[in-house]
Design a protein around this motif. Structure first.
Motif, PDB file in Angstrom:
ATOM      1  N   LYS A 219       0.853  -1.192   0.000  1.00 44.54           N
ATOM      2  CA  LYS A 219       0.000   0.000   0.000  1.00 44.54           C
ATOM      3  C   LYS A 219       0.881   1.231   0.000  1.00 44.54           C
ATOM      4  CE  LYS A 219      -3.983   1.859   2.587  1.00 44.54           C
ATOM      5  NZ  LYS A 219      -4.787   1.663   3.823  1.00 44.54           N
ATOM      6  N   GLY A 220       0.655   2.130  -0.954  1.00 42.89           N
ATOM      7  CA  GLY A 220       1.435   3.360  -1.014  1.00 42.89           C
ATOM      8  C   GLY A 220       2.918   3.130  -1.213  1.00 42.89           C
ATOM      9  N   GLY A 221       3.270   2.088  -1.968  1.00 49.16           N
ATOM     10  CA  GLY A 221       4.679   1.810  -2.228  1.00 49.16           C
ATOM     11  C   GLY A 221       5.425   1.176  -1.072  1.00 49.16           C
ATOM     12  N   ARG A 222       4.723   0.713  -0.048  1.00 41.30           N
ATOM     13  CA  ARG A 222       5.349   0.099   1.113  1.00 41.30           C
ATOM     14  C   ARG A 222       4.659  -1.223   1.458  1.00 41.30           C
ATOM     15  NH1 ARG A 222       8.535   3.326  -0.049  1.00 41.30           N
ATOM     16  NH2 ARG A 222       9.494   4.981   1.212  1.00 41.30           N
ATOM     17  N   ARG A 223       5.437  -2.122   2.066  1.00 45.45           N
ATOM     18  CA  ARG A 223       4.875  -3.357   2.600  1.00 45.45           C
ATOM     19  C   ARG A 223       3.758  -3.003   3.573  1.00 45.45           C
ATOM     20  NH1 ARG A 223       6.637  -8.548   4.172  1.00 45.45           N
ATOM     21  NH2 ARG A 223       8.704  -8.211   3.260  1.00 45.45           N
ATOM     22  N   SER A 224       2.625  -3.659   3.414  1.00 45.96           N
ATOM     23  CA  SER A 224       1.499  -3.456   4.321  1.00 45.96           C
ATOM     24  C   SER A 224       1.482  -4.617   5.314  1.00 45.96           C
ATOM     25  CB  SER A 224       0.182  -3.381   3.532  1.00 45.96           C
ATOM     26  OG  SER A 224      -0.885  -2.998   4.360  1.00 45.96           O
ATOM     27  N   SER A 225       2.397  -4.565   6.273  1.00 45.80           N
ATOM     28  CA  SER A 225       2.461  -5.599   7.296  1.00 45.80           C
ATOM     29  C   SER A 225       1.350  -5.377   8.310  1.00 45.80           C
ATOM     30  CB  SER A 225       3.815  -5.566   8.004  1.00 45.80           C
ATOM     31  OG  SER A 225       3.926  -4.373   8.771  1.00 45.80           O
ATOM     32  N   SER A 226       1.124  -6.371   9.152  1.00 43.84           N
ATOM     33  CA  SER A 226       0.128  -6.188  10.208  1.00 43.84           C
ATOM     34  C   SER A 226       0.553  -5.071  11.152  1.00 43.84           C
ATOM     35  CB  SER A 226      -0.083  -7.495  10.980  1.00 43.84           C
ATOM     36  OG  SER A 226       1.093  -7.881  11.655  1.00 43.84           O
ATOM     37  N   ALA A 227       1.870  -4.902  11.327  1.00 42.70           N
ATOM     38  CA  ALA A 227       2.361  -3.832  12.203  1.00 42.70           C
ATOM     39  C   ALA A 227       2.071  -2.463  11.606  1.00 42.70           C
ATOM     40  CB  ALA A 227       3.856  -4.011  12.438  1.00 42.70           C
ATOM     41  N   LYS A 228       2.416  -2.270  10.334  1.00 42.07           N
ATOM     42  CA  LYS A 228       2.196  -0.973   9.696  1.00 42.07           C
ATOM     43  C   LYS A 228       0.713  -0.673   9.535  1.00 42.07           C
ATOM     44  CE  LYS A 228       6.502   0.237   9.071  1.00 42.07           C
ATOM     45  NZ  LYS A 228       7.064   1.346   9.881  1.00 42.07           N
ATOM     46  N   ALA A 229      -0.069  -1.695   9.211  1.00 43.11           N
ATOM     47  CA  ALA A 229      -1.494  -1.480   8.938  1.00 43.11           C
ATOM     48  C   ALA A 229      -2.307  -1.322  10.215  1.00 43.11           C
ATOM     49  CB  ALA A 229      -2.036  -2.632   8.098  1.00 43.11           C
ATOM     50  N   PHE A 230      -1.997  -2.131  11.239  1.00 39.34           N
ATOM     51  CA  PHE A 230      -2.885  -2.208  12.394  1.00 39.34           C
ATOM     52  C   PHE A 230      -2.278  -1.689  13.694  1.00 39.34           C
ATOM     53  CE2 PHE A 230      -4.336  -5.483   9.431  1.00 39.34           C
ATOM     54  CZ  PHE A 230      -5.697  -5.219   9.377  1.00 39.34           C
ATOM     55  N   LEU A 231      -0.980  -1.908  13.919  1.00 44.21           N
ATOM     56  CA  LEU A 231      -0.403  -1.570  15.221  1.00 44.21           C
ATOM     57  C   LEU A 231       0.082  -0.133  15.306  1.00 44.21           C
ATOM     58  CD1 LEU A 231       0.401  -2.495  18.056  1.00 44.21           C
ATOM     59  CD2 LEU A 231       2.607  -3.228  17.097  1.00 44.21           C
ATOM     60  N   HIS A 232       0.920   0.287  14.370  1.00 42.11           N
ATOM     61  CA  HIS A 232       1.505   1.631  14.455  1.00 42.11           C
ATOM     62  C   HIS A 232       0.453   2.735  14.560  1.00 42.11           C
ATOM     63  CE1 HIS A 232       5.820   0.785  14.047  1.00 42.11           C
ATOM     64  NE2 HIS A 232       5.442  -0.251  13.304  1.00 42.11           N
ATOM     65  N   PRO A 233      -0.661   2.643  13.829  1.00 43.54           N
ATOM     66  CA  PRO A 233      -1.649   3.731  13.937  1.00 43.54           C
ATOM     67  C   PRO A 233      -2.297   3.878  15.312  1.00 43.54           C
ATOM     68  CG  PRO A 233      -1.976   2.492  11.899  1.00 43.54           C
ATOM     69  CD  PRO A 233      -1.015   1.703  12.734  1.00 43.54           C
ATOM     70  N   VAL A 234      -2.188   2.862  16.187  1.00 45.39           N
ATOM     71  CA  VAL A 234      -2.874   2.935  17.479  1.00 45.39           C
ATOM     72  C   VAL A 234      -1.903   2.942  18.662  1.00 45.39           C
ATOM     73  CG1 VAL A 234      -4.925   1.846  16.528  1.00 45.39           C
ATOM     74  CG2 VAL A 234      -3.214   0.411  17.668  1.00 45.39           C
ATOM     75  N   LEU A 235      -0.614   3.160  18.405  1.00 40.89           N
ATOM     76  CA  LEU A 235       0.360   3.126  19.499  1.00 40.89           C
ATOM     77  C   LEU A 235       0.122   4.229  20.517  1.00 40.89           C
ATOM     78  CD1 LEU A 235       3.724   2.225  17.698  1.00 40.89           C
ATOM     79  CD2 LEU A 235       2.381   0.809  19.254  1.00 40.89           C
ATOM     80  N   GLY A 236      -0.600   5.284  20.141  1.00 37.76           N
ATOM     81  CA  GLY A 236      -0.879   6.365  21.074  1.00 37.76           C
ATOM     82  C   GLY A 236      -1.994   6.076  22.059  1.00 37.76           C
ATOM     83  N   ARG A 237      -2.682   4.954  21.894  1.00 41.52           N
ATOM     84  CA  ARG A 237      -3.776   4.650  22.824  1.00 41.52           C
ATOM     85  C   ARG A 237      -3.222   4.387  24.227  1.00 41.52           C
ATOM     86  NH1 ARG A 237      -7.381   0.566  18.947  1.00 41.52           N
ATOM     87  NH2 ARG A 237      -8.265   2.224  17.633  1.00 41.52           N
ATOM     88  N   PRO A 238      -3.746   5.060  25.237  1.00 36.90           N
ATOM     89  CA  PRO A 238      -3.197   4.895  26.594  1.00 36.90           C
ATOM     90  C   PRO A 238      -3.430   3.520  27.194  1.00 36.90           C
ATOM     91  CG  PRO A 238      -5.165   6.284  26.630  1.00 36.90           C
ATOM     92  CD  PRO A 238      -4.817   6.077  25.189  1.00 36.90           C
TER      93      PRO A 238
END
Length: 557
Positions: free
Chosen positions: A196-215
């Motif tokens: 996606k967007g020229g990058r590997r769409s791993s489970s980490a990039k797709a699902f984990l990194h976007p929510v790392l700010g959740r307390p």
């Protein structure tokens, strides 16, 4: 909270393994701000840019990076050879180190799961979760998702041989599929990638990194789980080692997402598994379950023919062009290095009376030794037409056993390849079908002399010998903790370990049979479905009351 070093000792849920399933679960379960989740990963963060760049897989594979590098026991069916079994040891797990194939498997597979003891897992039940997770570049339709997190890219095939491949396929009567993940799961078409967007769409990039700010989410890397902690038959947490120190953390639910090798390993170390085997290792059994049995993988062999003219891919690997393409990929997320070469895949049957395909053919793959070259300095490699014939309807079953009670000792993996006679018969037929496709007259202008095998094989025994000498498992281990409703099952259809409380498994190990495709995307689907089944389970109402709610809400297949 992903970089927190001093963590609390108690959570609602501890997820062990930040791979294809673990990252999805962390995303979905922490959507409820009242559910506190700890995600443990033995590897480190996925910061290396080679993980994100699609062509970086070549570098990572060549240098054996970010993986557990297990090796099977000698395999009698393959002449006593051992199989390498690389699986992810990094945030994102296997989805950070795989070749990004985006496949779901035939719908009939999931219907068979439901029919054979896993109600709630037929294709109509799992399709919403495939769609929920997916951002297909073809857009939303009845079969595909367009607004999810996970990329699904259909790459262009700019090689002039592509029309000849499809002409050869049609001339032999095979169907053409515009979308294997849609309403045409059989036949030949273009392999889709999790890009996606020229990058590997791993489970980490797709699902984990976007929510790392959740307390309510804590991620701990470099933490190798060594034991599930129990009070009687209730799991109460996990013991792990980090920076040489042994730590314990407690939870209301523990979820293992370590994959089909490491999940049974941890369960058996914790006293969950075949009682006789555990006792022989000096481990007191908590419960006698067939953990580690039923191991399945996809067995495949390559074939190669010299290519008369160089391919565009070989030309793109001339050093100066490769350097420019790498810069384009890094800076602009475009060009050949931002995707993988287009590959044609086919899901076909070895026998026409089968209910679904049992073979997966890869056509037009780069040679395994493809590398950069430059005139006068480094000779360019011999370009070849490369195919891979893969068995996806395997009947043979292997087993995982402990080597010792020491968590540092890797488990023993017995594949027992080709122990079921139907498997060599199917691969033999696959050899014949692949040979016929490549030797079709439509490919005469491109095909040179055969390299592997060096010539036509005239008898079944010669073909069988070639397969046994060249086949290898394809790094898709599964089904070592299968879900079901009988004594052969380790988890129930809600993915809770049978006979225990507070312990669940979500990864390829729970597949009753290995999906007849690359399993990465199905694993993510299973995690999304598990989170939905468990939604509300970790509230103050408690686990047992919520389990009753799930049982009432589930719709049987």
């Amino acid at each position: 909270m992903g970089h927190k070093d001093h963590i609390d000792k108690s959570f609602d849920i501890v997820i062990v393994g930040a791979g294809s399933a673990g990252c999805v679960l962390a995303n979905r379960l922490t959507a409820d701000p009242n559910v506190r989740v700890l995600l443990l990963e033995a590897g480190e963060w996925d910061r290396d840019p080679m993980i994100g760049l699609p062509v970086g897989i070549v570098h990572m594979t060549a240098n054996n990076l970010y993986r557990w590098s297990d090796v099977s026991e000698p395999d009698p069916g393959l002449g006593g050879r051992r199989n390498d079994i690389p699986h992810g040891r990094v945030i994102g797990g296997g989805s950070s180190i795989n070749y990004m194939a985006h496949t779901r498997g035939h719908p009939a597979t999931y219907d068979a799961w439901a029919d054979e003891g896993a109600p709630g897992w037929c294709y109509k039940d799992v399709l919403p979760y495939f769609k929920q997770c997916e951002a297909w570049d073809g857009g939303e339709n009845a079969w595909r998702g367009g607004a999810g997190e996970l990329g699904a890219l259909t790459p262009p095939i700019d090689d002039p041989i592509a029309p000849a491949w499809f002409d050869a396929i049609r001339s032999l009567g095979y169907p053409i599929s515009q979308d294997h993940n849609g309403d045409q799961p059989e036949g030949f078409g273009v392999l889709q990638y999790t890009i996606k967007g020229g990058r590997r769409s791993s489970s980490a990039k797709a699902f984990l990194h976007p929510v790392l700010g959740r307390p309510n989410l804590t991620v701990l890397t470099g933490a190798m789980a060594t034991k599930v902690l129990f009070e009687g038959r209730r799991a109460i947490g996990v013991e792990y080692v980090r920076s040489g120190a042994r730590e314990q953390v407690y939870s209301r639910r523990t979820v293992l997402c370590l994959g089909a090798i490491n999940t049974p390993h941890l369960l058996m170390l914790s006293g969950v598994g075949p009682a006789d085997h555990l006792q022989s290792m000096g481990i007191s059994p908590i419960i006698d379950l067939p953990v580690g049995k039923n191991l399945q993988d996809h067995l495949a062999f390559p074939m190669m023919w010299k290519r008369k003219q160089p391919s565009p891919f070989q030309k793109s690997l001339r050093f100066d062009k490769a350097a420019v393409n790498m810069l384009r990929a890094v800076l602009l997320r475009s060009g050949p290095s931002s995707r993988l070469p287009g590959v044609i895949i086919g899901f076909i049957k070895s026998q026409q009376n089968l209910s679904m395909p049992d073979l997966q053919l890869y056509l037009q793959m780069p040679p395994p030794y493809a590398d950069t070259w430059f005139p006068g300095i480094k000779r360019r490699y011999q370009d070849c037409l490369v195919t891979r014939t893969q068995l996806v309807g395997q009947r043979s079953r292997g087993e995982i056993l402990l080597k010792s009670a020491d968590p540092a000792d890797r488990p023993r993996v017995f594949y027992n390849s080709l122990s079921a006679p139907q498997d060599i018969q199917a691969l033999r037929e696959g050899f014949k079908q692949t040979w016929a496709i490549v030797n079709a007259p439509e490919l005469d202008a491109f095909r040179g002399e055969p390299v592997m095998p060096v010539g036509a094989l005239s008898t079944d025994s010669e073909i069988d010998a070639f397969i046994r000498a060249n086949a290898s498992q394809q790094f898709h281990p599964a089904s070592t903790c299968p879900m079901g409703s009988d004594d052969d099952a380790v988890v129930d259809p809600d993915l809770n370990v049978r006979g225990l409380e507070g312990l669940s498994v979500v990864d390829a190990s729970v597949m009753p049979t290995l999906v007849p495709a690359n399993p990465n995307v199905p694993i993510m689907m299973m995690a999304a479905k598990a989170a939905a089944m468990w939604q509300g389970v970790e509230t103050a109402a408690g686990l047992s009351a919520a389990a009753e709610t799930i049982a009432e809400a589930r719709v049987p297949a």
